[in-house]
Design an enzyme around this catalytic site. Structure first.
Site, PDB file in Angstrom:
ATOM      1  N   HIS A 294      38.753  32.830  53.633  1.00  0.00           N
ATOM      2  CA  HIS A 294      40.021  32.708  52.900  1.00  0.00           C
ATOM      3  C   HIS A 294      40.984  33.816  53.351  1.00  0.00           C
ATOM      4  CE1 HIS A 294      42.472  32.006  49.176  1.00  0.00           C
ATOM      5  NE2 HIS A 294      42.699  33.303  49.289  1.00  0.00           N
ATOM      6  N   GLU A 295      40.480  35.025  53.480  1.00  0.00           N
ATOM      7  CA  GLU A 295      41.331  36.145  53.917  1.00  0.00           C
ATOM      8  C   GLU A 295      41.829  35.944  55.346  1.00  0.00           C
ATOM      9  OE1 GLU A 295      42.689  38.235  52.038  1.00  0.00           O
ATOM     10  OE2 GLU A 295      41.547  37.421  50.383  1.00  0.00           O
TER      11      GLU A 295
ATOM     12  N   GLU B  78      47.981  30.141  48.729  1.00  0.00           N
ATOM     13  CA  GLU B  78      46.563  30.212  48.334  1.00  0.00           C
ATOM     14  C   GLU B  78      45.811  28.951  48.757  1.00  0.00           C
ATOM     15  OE1 GLU B  78      44.507  32.530  47.105  1.00  0.00           O
ATOM     16  OE2 GLU B  78      46.159  33.871  47.490  1.00  0.00           O
TER      17      GLU B  78
ATOM     18  N   HIS C 188      44.670  33.603  55.352  1.00  0.00           N
ATOM     19  CA  HIS C 188      45.977  34.225  55.064  1.00  0.00           C
ATOM     20  C   HIS C 188      46.571  34.820  56.345  1.00  0.00           C
ATOM     21  CE1 HIS C 188      46.371  33.812  50.765  1.00  0.00           C
ATOM     22  NE2 HIS C 188      45.262  34.467  50.487  1.00  0.00           N
TER      23      HIS C 188
HETATM   24 ZN   LIG Z   1      44.305  34.437  48.728  1.00  0.00          ZN
END
Ligand SMILES: [Zn+2]
Length: 268
Positions: free
Chosen positions: A134-135, A192, A138
């Site tokens: 997830h990071e 997100e 981003h």
């Molecule tokens: Zn996030």
């Protein structure tokens, strides 16, 4: 008149500064990815400095091994999606802070994970891969540059810069300060979801079970409460997040079930 001119200038900047994210969403981009990467390099050192001075970085060799191994495999997949990121100076540091359930990524793949996330969530490797994926998501989707753009474009951002300068005592100015602030600002719901979508795919391709994305966020929701924006914010609504991730599992399973060795980027 002056104000009107200012608004017009900003408006022009907003129109010309839009970009399209790797998942096809329009993004506000006043700050280019290259300048975000340069600014993040400085901000990263500065953010980690107080912990480094206390000896609170990468303390636990077993945890370090585990995190570096998972992250290395995820980065190898990230490079396949955006080949130019092989030139990034990718980095992950584990911050010894058992109270903070958080992780973040700056532009150019500069990441941090807090031991609080590991201690309180007790993630399996598959779940930890979802956090780190997830990071990386981003970073791949240029969310730092986007948040820096928003910070710089808005009055709130200018005020936040002022407040942070007083309270945080960070030895940073301009774009580097914006880069440090960007990781403390919550991501938009759209950003997100993008990071979730990219993260589950990177993890599956790196050999981590996509079903762990759902169990991870369920655990996160239980820990819940107040905290840093990235992991304990109220958005996206946990129900939606779970639904979206669940719907992605069938298309991710073939990646996960693929045979063969998963390549890894060397983080040392
Ligand atoms: Zn996030």
């Amino acid at each position: 008149m002056k104000i009107l001119y200012g608004i017009m200038l900003l408006f022009v900047a907003l129109i010309t500064a839009c970009a399209t994210s790797i998942t096809g969403r329009r993004q506000l981009m006043i700050v280019s990815e290259d300048s975000a990467i340069a600014a993040s390099k400085e901000a990263y050192v500065e953010m980690l400095r107080p912990y480094a001075e206390k000896g609170d970085i990468d303390n636990d060799p077993a945890l370090k091994n585990r995190v570096y191994k998972i992250t290395g495999r995820l980065i190898a997949q990230a490079i396949k999606i955006r080949p130019e990121t092989k030139n990034w100076d990718w980095s992950i540091k584990i911050i010894d802070d058992p109270e903070t359930v958080n992780a973040w990524a700056m532009a150019g793949g500069k990441m941090a994970l807090y031991t609080g996330l590991v201690e309180k969530i007790k993630p399996s490797d598959d779940e930890l891969a979802q956090v780190l994926g997830h990071e990386i998501g981003h970073a791949l989707a240029k969310h730092s540059a986007e948040k820096m753009s928003v910070a710089m474009a808005s009055q709130v951002g200018v005020m936040a810069v002022g407040i942070a300068t007083k309270s945080d005592g960070l030895a940073l100015t301009g774009a580097s300060l914006a880069a440090a602030l960007a990781i403390q600002m919550p991501n938009s719901r759209a950003a997100e979801s993008e990071a979730d979508r990219i993260g589950i795919e990177l993890a599956a391709k790196a050999g981590y079970d996509p079903r762990a994305a759902v169990s991870l966020w369920q655990k996160m929701a239980i820990v819940g409460g107040k905290g840093p924006p990235e992991f304990l914010s109220t958005h996206p609504a946990p129900g939606n997040r779970e639904k979206n991730l669940t719907s992605l599992i069938p298309q991710m399973m073939p990646y996960y079930e693929q045979k063969g060795i998963r390549p890894a980027y060397n983080l040392n």
